[in-house]
Design a protein around this motif. Structure first.
Motif, short mmCIF file in Angstrom:
data_model
loop_
_atom_site.label_atom_id
_atom_site.label_comp_id
_atom_site.label_asym_id
_atom_site.label_seq_id
_atom_site.Cartn_x
_atom_site.Cartn_y
_atom_site.Cartn_z
N TRP A 346 -24.88 24.40 14.82
CA TRP A 346 -24.57 25.83 14.91
C TRP A 346 -23.27 26.20 14.18
N GLU A 347 -22.82 25.36 13.27
CA GLU A 347 -21.65 25.70 12.44
C GLU A 347 -22.15 26.47 11.22
N LEU A 348 -21.68 27.69 11.05
CA LEU A 348 -22.23 28.58 10.04
C LEU A 348 -22.08 28.03 8.63
N ASP A 349 -20.92 27.47 8.29
CA ASP A 349 -20.72 26.98 6.93
C ASP A 349 -21.65 25.81 6.61
N ARG A 350 -21.82 24.89 7.55
CA ARG A 350 -22.72 23.77 7.32
C ARG A 350 -24.16 24.25 7.21
#
Length: 393
Positions: A346-350
């Protein structure tokens, strides 16, 4: 197990009515040890499905299916064959039991009955599996996600579906065409796009449940294809080489060769999207030597039609029961987004990097998919730093 194997089922030449194409599926022999019958619920079909002590949802529930693996003939002494779809009596004393229920009755998704029987809600197993996809929301409390997302996840979540009666031409096609001897299933195509697959273990079960297809749920894309699509072409069956046919045995042999050619064409052309795809199977209930599953597709974008569904298989993997629901392109995109976000913790950049885009584009796609309520305000323009990480929940 990651594929659907329709071993023992043979496709017969299609039956065409307007934009609807029905492909009968005939078994070489019934599946031994399993029978299905229908339990009809009175009223308008609305009900509450209980998933657990504190989880439930409201939906359309016209009937339930009862799987009987006791080794009997699958009939229920209190049942009848009245079809709520057409209001006709098919005959016999084993009609589906009409259960009087109060307004908004409560149902369990699957419930054991006395003896070797299990009552389950057809298609709800599949749809609930899709709606519950990563339902818990972010597993790590990143700063971008709202308190609601961290506390409640994707709740509430809803998807639209259409009753089979509203799919133009479907009810007429099911009513007009005859049921084949030994028929245990059907592939339903609308504008030659696979709308649903339905398989049961015994021909008597299929005769009982054939009319119930107009009470099933169908996706938005299927409804649009039926409403706006043109009539589909009939596939003529021609027997060539008539100059070499001298007697009835020769004619019968040529006719069977044409049936085999149609079966190969159907499996490699029409049904390829269903049979060639890989699925994630989730076991719901073990019933003696049979197992009830629900399954999800890989949610790969731009790969054609994708289906969710439920199945009962024997110990060798033979499909005894099958019911599928075709997802719309928007539903596939939502599934793809949720799978990617969960894979990136749920990490946006990843997640954006996994999708081959940037953070701003991912936020735009989340908003377009209806997930904007999960995000805090101003996330689109907020830069990501290492300080945004918080402890796992």
């Amino acid at each position: 197990m990651n594929r659907l194997e329709l071993t023992g089922l043979t496709a017969r030449p299609s039956q065409v009515w307007g934009g609807v194409r029905l492909v009968p599926l005939v078994r070489e022999a019934p599946v031994e040890g399993l029978r299905l019958h229908r339990e009809v619920y009175e009223g308008l079909g609305a009900g509450i499905v209980e998933l657990g002590p504190r989880a439930r949802y409201v939906s359309y529930i016209p009937h339930g299916l009862v799987a009987d693996w006791s080794g009997g003939d699958g009939t229920d002494p209190a049942a009848g064959r009245r079809s709520a779809a057409y209001g006709t009596q098919f005959g016999g004393d084993d009609a589906p039991r009409a259960v009087p229920l109060p307004a908004l009755p409560h149902h369990r998704m699957a419930r054991r009955r006395p003896g070797d029987r299990l009552r389950f809600l057809p298609l709800h197993l599949a749809l609930e599996g899709y709606l519950a996809l990563h339902f818990g929301g972010p597993s790590t409390a990143w700063e971008e996600w709202s308190r609601t997302a961290l506390r409640d996840g994707l709740s509430p979540r809803a998807e639209d579906a259409y009753l089979g009666r509203s799919v133009r031409g479907l009810a007429d096609a099911l009513r007009i065409f005859e049921i084949h001897p030994g028929q245990c299933g059907v592939m339903v195509y609308v504008s030659d796009a696979l709308a649903a697959a339905f398989v049961v273990p015994h021909p008597d079960d299929y005769r009982l449940l054939h009319a119930s297809l107009v009470e099933d749920l169908y996706g938005e894309l299927v409804h649009q294809y039926a409403l706006y699509g043109a009539p589909v072409p009939r596939v003529p069956v021609r027997i060539g080489g008539e100059e070499h046919i001298r007697d009835l045995d020769g004619l019968r042999s040529a006719a069977r060769a044409q049936e085999r050619a149609w079966e190969r064409a159907h499996d490699t052309l029409f049904a390829r999207e269903l049979l060639d795809s890989s699925y994630a199977f989730d076991r719901v209930y073990r019933m003696g030597s049979f197992t009830l599953w629900r399954f999800l597709p890989p949610f790969v974008r731009d790969s054609g039609g994708q289906h969710i569904g439920e199945a009962i298989t024997g110990h060798k993997g033979q499909v005894a029961y099958l019911k599928t629901f075709r997802l719309s392109d928007a539903q596939i995109r939502r599934g793809h987004l949720l799978r990617t976000l969960a894979g990136a913790d749920w990490e946006l950049d990843r997640a954006a990097a996994a999708l081959g885009s940037d953070r701003r584009e991912l936020v735009r796609r989340l908003e377009a998919a209806g997930f904007s309520a999960l995000l805090k305000g101003g996330v689109r323009d907020r830069p990501h730093t290492a300080e945004n990480r918080r402890k796992p929940r």
